[in-house]
Design an enzyme around this catalytic site. Structure first.
Site, mmCIF file in Angstrom:
data_model
loop_
_atom_site.group_PDB
_atom_site.id
_atom_site.type_symbol
_atom_site.label_atom_id
_atom_site.label_comp_id
_atom_site.label_asym_id
_atom_site.label_seq_id
_atom_site.Cartn_x
_atom_site.Cartn_y
_atom_site.Cartn_z
ATOM 1 N N SER A 203 0.644 -1.258 0.124
ATOM 2 C CA SER A 203 0.121 0.067 -0.144
ATOM 3 C C SER A 203 0.726 1.307 0.014
ATOM 4 O O SER A 203 1.734 1.508 -0.844
ATOM 5 C CB SER A 203 -0.778 0.012 1.244
ATOM 6 N N ASP A 311 -9.015 -5.201 -5.732
ATOM 7 C CA ASP A 311 -8.442 -4.667 -5.122
ATOM 8 C C ASP A 311 -9.416 -3.244 -5.297
ATOM 9 O O ASP A 311 -9.103 -2.516 -6.327
ATOM 10 C CB ASP A 311 -7.201 -4.161 -5.114
ATOM 11 N N HIS A 342 -7.341 -5.819 -1.225
ATOM 12 C CA HIS A 342 -6.148 -5.549 -0.570
ATOM 13 C C HIS A 342 -5.686 -6.273 0.344
ATOM 14 O O HIS A 342 -5.623 -5.995 1.475
ATOM 15 C CB HIS A 342 -6.682 -3.719 -0.223
#
Length: 631
Positions: A203, A311, A342
């Site tokens: 991320s 995601d 995610h």
């Protein structure tokens, strides 16, 4: 004296074979006729060094920037762990995870934070498994606090230059181009470093790895970005539509700032909020410094890229645009694509991921000739825990194939490889509150706020791989409107439940361990399993645009009421197989509340010229495969 459990700061240690055995280490790593070296067996480095006795340091580097405008250069802090044998001559590469999250959101599926339990200024708890696993194999590990977070000074700027350059400071120090000091102010040199560093992170951390790579900094040898934003404009916008509003960029800066510094950093956040362009959604210079794709020509590091195809946080166009640019610039690369949302691959395909990561770092950082670059470039999860390998992505043999929107008689329109013979129009009205489920469900029923187009049941599989594009010829009775499109698989099947809690995984109560432990830190993590569900349809991919940005995301041009325009916009990239008997659906809408944070306010009536409108699908096998499937 036993060295088990000793915290190293400086000096030289001689580890006996007995102690090494107690630590699960191989005594031959400390050969008597020279400096210690790694041990390679079965093509990978072995845990020949201790973990509990590893040297732990916290160091500080003066940066080259001043994010909080206080007249002083920001100080970047990082925690370093390296094998004790580096004090005896072992040359170690570095695995680095630069992050803004170590004291706020924290890291991993179990939200691990950095922790100094005894107050001596050194970490006792190290998030994630990288230290436990790689330090015993002859690596050093750095967990770096991004500017304005945890022990670093300054203020976060959400992927602006100050964030992007934070990790570069440590790489410069590792290679003798910057000065680091410990808490006592003593200069510390990285004379144990072998000159090679790999960065990894999920991320925001993944974006920092890519941000460092596109600087071209010498000494960064490889990066492993996991589900990281590559174009921050695309993280909060999509083709002129604001998808995350309410000053999201400044809000995230606030989230990662330590609570006691949030008021201090408010002026920086206010400046971010004033410059983000929430009021129009266009691309400006604000986003240019938060873009990594256009800077890929600077990359000299290899890239192992991971992303979840489903995601909906960092959407798949982040990986695809970066991947396409890597290919154009012949960057050594590999790609993993999973069916989850995610989710870190450590929590999706743990054993294979750790093995792959181990071999990747060994090859690029330890010069171990293990053949990993001779293997297929792409690992792709087709269904829950069913993986394929491919030579590249998009899958070789894909060809963009135009599938036309055709008028219906009583219900939904059709899809075919040739346009309708006669001019036909599809009319619908914008609905700012229409849910995604309402858009998708009951595709055979005419609804006033969408257009639905369905193929006949497929007679053979149809495989798409790449980025679909919607091309519409349309008009509106307002000067502005949005346009949205959804590609749907209508057919009952068991699929990864990526939209449910956990984004496709279930966290179990059982654990497994990856690496060695100290009295305060182990490498044990909760296991996971895939969350699957049987459903009658699957949202395959989607896209949205502001009609005023039809010419460019940089400039908004109002529509002339009633005038027809060509609109072309991409859907999110996908790799998907429609099975025989299933039907392909294309849904056209205006406002798309579950995709955008700011609903269109015009309530326009739209008309689509079907003969000139289509969806371009990246079909593996091209038109011939589409014909064979019955389109």
């Amino acid at each position: 004296m036993s060295t088990v459990g000793t915290r190293w700061r400086r000096g030289v240690a001689v580890l006996s074979a007995t102690v090494l055995a107690a630590l699960g280490a191989a005594p031959q790593a400390l050969a008597a006729d020279g400096p210690p070296s790694i041990v390679v067996q079965d093509g990978v480095t072995q845990p020949a060094f201790g973990y509990a006795d590893a040297i732990r340091e916290r160091l500080f580097i003066d940066s080259t920037f001043d994010s909080d405008n206080d007249g002083l250069r920001d100080i970047i802090a990082f925690d370093l762990m390296r094998p004790a044998a580096t004090a005896q001559g072992l040359k170690a590469p570095v695995v680095m995870d630069a992050s803004p999250y170590y004291s706020t959101v924290c890291r991993g599926n179990e939200s691990e934070c950095k922790a100094d339990l005894d107050g001596d200024g050194l970490l006792d708890k190290w998030p994630l498994f990288y230290d436990n696993y790689f330090v015993p194999r002859g690596y050093a590990v750095i967990l770096l606090d991004m500017v304005g977070t945890n022990n670093s000074t300054g203020c976060p700027t959400t992927n602006a230059n100050q964030d992007n350059l934070s990790a570069k400071q440590a790489i410069n120090w590792l290679n003798g181009r910057a000065t680091a000091r410990n808490a006592a102010g003593e200069v510390v040199k990285a004379d144990w470093h072998n000159g090679k560093t790999g960065m990894i992170g999920k991320s925001y951390d993944g974006s920092l790895a890519m941000a460092t790579a596109v600087t071209g900094v010498k000494g960064l040898t490889t990066v492993v970005p996991i589900s990281g934003p590559t174009e921050y404009y695309d993280y909060v916008r999509s083709n002129g539509v604001v998808t995350r509003g309410n000053s999201y960029v400044s809000s995230l800066a606030n989230t990662v700032t330590n609570p006691e510094r949030r008021e201090y950093c408010k002026p920086v956040r206010d400046a971010i909020g004033a410059a983000d362009g929430d009021e129009h959604g266009d691309y400006t210079s604000f986003w240019n410094e938060r873009s990594y794709v256009k800077k890929v020509p600077n990359v000299t590091a290899s890239v192992l890229l991971y992303h979840g195809l489903n995601d909906d946080n960092v959407r798949p166009d982040h990986f695809s645009k970066f991947w396409y640019a890597l290919a154009e610039n012949n960057v050594p690369r590999k790609l993993w694509l999973s069916q989850e949302g995610h989710v870190d691959p450590f929590d999706s395909r743990r054993a294979v991921w750790v093995s792959t990561l181990h071999r990747w770092f060994d090859f690029w950082l330890q010069n171990v000739a293990n053949g990993i670059m001779d293997e297929p470039r792409v690992d792709l999860e087709r269904s829950a825990d069913v993986w394929e390998t491919h030579a590249d992505w998009p899958i070789p043999g894909k060809a963009d194939t135009e599938v036309y929107l055709q008028p219906g008689t009583t219900g939904a329109g059709g899809l075919g490889l040739v346009p309708t013979a006669k001019p036909a129009t599809g009319a619908f009205q914008d609905n700012r509150t229409q849910s995604q489920n309402t858009m998708i469900l009951n595709p055979d029923v005419v609804q006033p706020n969408r257009l639905a187009f369905l193929s006949a049941p497929l007679s053979a599989p149809l495989h798409i791989s790449g980025t679909p594009t919607v091309q519409l010829r349309a008009s509106a009775d307002q000067t502005d409107t949005n346009l949205g499109a959804i590609l749907v698989d209508y057919g009952t099947d068991e699929r990864v439940a990526h939209r449910a809690s956990g984004e496709g995984i279930i966290t179990l109560t059982t654990e497994d361990c990856w690496g060695q432990s100290s009295p305060t830190d182990d490498g044990c993590y909760k296991q996971t399993t895939k969350r699957v569900a049987t459903a009658d349809y699957e949202l395959v991919t989607k896209g949205i645009m502001d009609a005023q940005n039809r010419q460019s995301i940089r400039v908004s041009v109002p529509l002339v009421q009633g005038e027809s325009y060509n609109f072309s916009f991409p859907l999110l990239p996908e790799d998907y197989v429609f099975k025989p008997g299933h039907r392909i659906g294309v849904i056209i809408v205006a406002s798309y509340p579950q995709y955008s944070s700011q609903a269109d306010t015009t309530a326009a009536n739209l008309q689509v010229a079907l003969k000139s409108s289509n969806i371009v699908l990246p079909v593996v096998g091209g038109t011939a495969a589409a014909h064979a499937a019955g389109l």
